[in-house]
Write a protein that holds these residues in place. Structure first.
Motif, mmCIF file in Angstrom:
data_model
loop_
_atom_site.group_PDB
_atom_site.id
_atom_site.type_symbol
_atom_site.label_atom_id
_atom_site.label_comp_id
_atom_site.label_asym_id
_atom_site.label_seq_id
_atom_site.Cartn_x
_atom_site.Cartn_y
_atom_site.Cartn_z
ATOM 1 N N CYS A 29 15.246 1.924 7.103
ATOM 2 C CA CYS A 29 14.929 3.078 6.191
ATOM 3 C C CYS A 29 13.304 3.074 5.509
ATOM 4 O O CYS A 29 12.856 3.974 4.941
ATOM 5 C CB CYS A 29 15.676 3.018 4.936
ATOM 6 S SG CYS A 29 15.890 1.395 3.914
ATOM 7 N N GLU A 32 11.916 5.174 9.007
ATOM 8 C CA GLU A 32 12.425 6.449 9.124
ATOM 9 C C GLU A 32 12.137 7.661 8.118
ATOM 10 O O GLU A 32 11.796 7.130 7.059
ATOM 11 C CB GLU A 32 14.063 6.687 9.580
ATOM 12 C CG GLU A 32 14.475 5.845 10.686
ATOM 13 C CD GLU A 32 14.059 6.115 11.690
ATOM 14 O OE1 GLU A 32 13.563 7.608 12.146
ATOM 15 O OE2 GLU A 32 14.038 5.593 12.863
ATOM 16 N N GLY A 33 11.885 8.795 8.477
ATOM 17 C CA GLY A 33 11.733 9.695 7.200
ATOM 18 C C GLY A 33 10.412 10.544 7.540
ATOM 19 O O GLY A 33 9.480 10.026 8.503
ATOM 20 N N HIS A 141 22.432 10.063 -0.437
ATOM 21 C CA HIS A 141 21.688 10.456 0.576
ATOM 22 C C HIS A 141 22.363 9.915 1.936
ATOM 23 O O HIS A 141 22.379 8.600 2.013
ATOM 24 C CB HIS A 141 20.292 9.900 0.666
ATOM 25 C CG HIS A 141 19.510 10.335 1.595
ATOM 26 N ND1 HIS A 141 18.349 9.886 2.448
ATOM 27 C CD2 HIS A 141 19.555 11.618 2.686
ATOM 28 C CE1 HIS A 141 17.890 10.463 3.540
ATOM 29 N NE2 HIS A 141 18.423 11.589 3.367
ATOM 30 N N TRP A 143 22.767 8.979 5.743
ATOM 31 C CA TRP A 143 21.807 9.002 6.784
ATOM 32 C C TRP A 143 22.513 8.081 8.020
ATOM 33 O O TRP A 143 23.243 7.192 7.605
ATOM 34 C CB TRP A 143 20.744 8.240 6.448
ATOM 35 C CG TRP A 143 19.454 8.396 7.101
ATOM 36 C CD1 TRP A 143 19.321 9.031 8.186
ATOM 37 C CD2 TRP A 143 18.106 8.043 6.818
ATOM 38 N NE1 TRP A 143 17.918 9.067 8.527
ATOM 39 C CE2 TRP A 143 17.042 8.545 7.523
ATOM 40 C CE3 TRP A 143 17.648 7.179 5.619
ATOM 41 C CZ2 TRP A 143 15.777 8.097 7.474
ATOM 42 C CZ3 TRP A 143 16.354 6.750 5.552
ATOM 43 C CH2 TRP A 143 15.328 7.144 6.559
ATOM 44 N N GLU A 144 22.379 8.623 9.388
ATOM 45 C CA GLU A 144 22.843 7.907 10.356
ATOM 46 C C GLU A 144 22.688 6.410 10.278
ATOM 47 O O GLU A 144 23.634 5.680 10.755
ATOM 48 C CB GLU A 144 22.531 8.745 11.560
ATOM 49 C CG GLU A 144 23.055 8.133 12.994
ATOM 50 C CD GLU A 144 24.576 8.703 13.048
ATOM 51 O OE1 GLU A 144 25.242 8.100 13.932
ATOM 52 O OE2 GLU A 144 24.805 9.898 12.553
#
Length: 203
Positions: A29, A32-33, A141, A143-144
């Protein structure tokens, strides 16, 4: 929906189970994003003041990005956020000997070098807060990359609001959190009494 004061929370916060599994996600985390971590205005000043403290944990590339962009930036939606590397990684993240991404601020906190654990948006993840004029909307949220955390939380039977006890109290206060627990127990007809052995806060 769960309503506590001027905070509106999705039912997921009571119904979903979650405990971070860093050995599986490696702190993805932080990478990613399409933007850095959301920041509150007061946190920007704190981060700038703590840069000398966390500098030893940061890569040369991260320091160059901070030099060029500053200790915080404005994302595509016009919100305050942490700068990111071209790879998408937060400039304040670093890899430990196991290859796991860690937060430089959190590392400094655990080493007793500051009393700022990390941005509250990071502390609260996987929930996100959207602010409106008269209330906050709190949503889970999905998220995979967090599937291992969902499985881990389910195995331990730790609901999301229990896992996030510390950051929720940090954000809204102990009295607010106690009221959240009371409302959830009444609204969902179950008691989520914490076992002494459960891990209910982020590492």
């Amino acid at each position: 929906m769960i309503i506590v004061g001027n905070v509106y929370l999705s039912d997921d916060i009571a119904e979903q189970y979650f405990v971070c599994e860093l050995s599986a996600c490696k702190g993805a985390c932080c990478v990613e994003g399409d933007a850095g971590a959301p920041l509150e205005e007061a946190e920007c000043e704190t981060i700038a003041q703590l840069l000398p403290t966390v500098r030893p944990y940061l890569s040369q590339e991260a320091l160059e990005v901070i030099e060029a962009q500053g200790t915080h930036t404005i994302d595509q939606e016009g919100d305050l956020s942490t700068p990111i590397l071209p790879t998408g990684e937060c400039v304040y993240a670093f890899r430990d000997e196991k290859g796991q991404l860690k937060c430089a601020f959190e590392q400094a906190y655990y080493e007793g070098k500051s009393d700022f654990k990390k941005p509250v948006s990071c502390h609260l993840y996987p929930i996100r807060i959207t602010r409106y004029d008269e209330f906050d909307a709190v949503n889970y949220h999905r998220w995979e990359i967090c599937k291992p955390a969902c499985a881990h939380g389910s195995a331990l039977r730790v609901p999301l609001y229990r896992f996030l006890k510390e950051p929720l109290i940090r954000k809204y206060g102990k009295r607010w959190y106690d009221e959240l627990c009371r409302i959830i127990e009444l609204q969902f007809g179950v008691s989520h009494t914490e076992d002494s052995g459960q891990k209910t806060s982020q590492s």
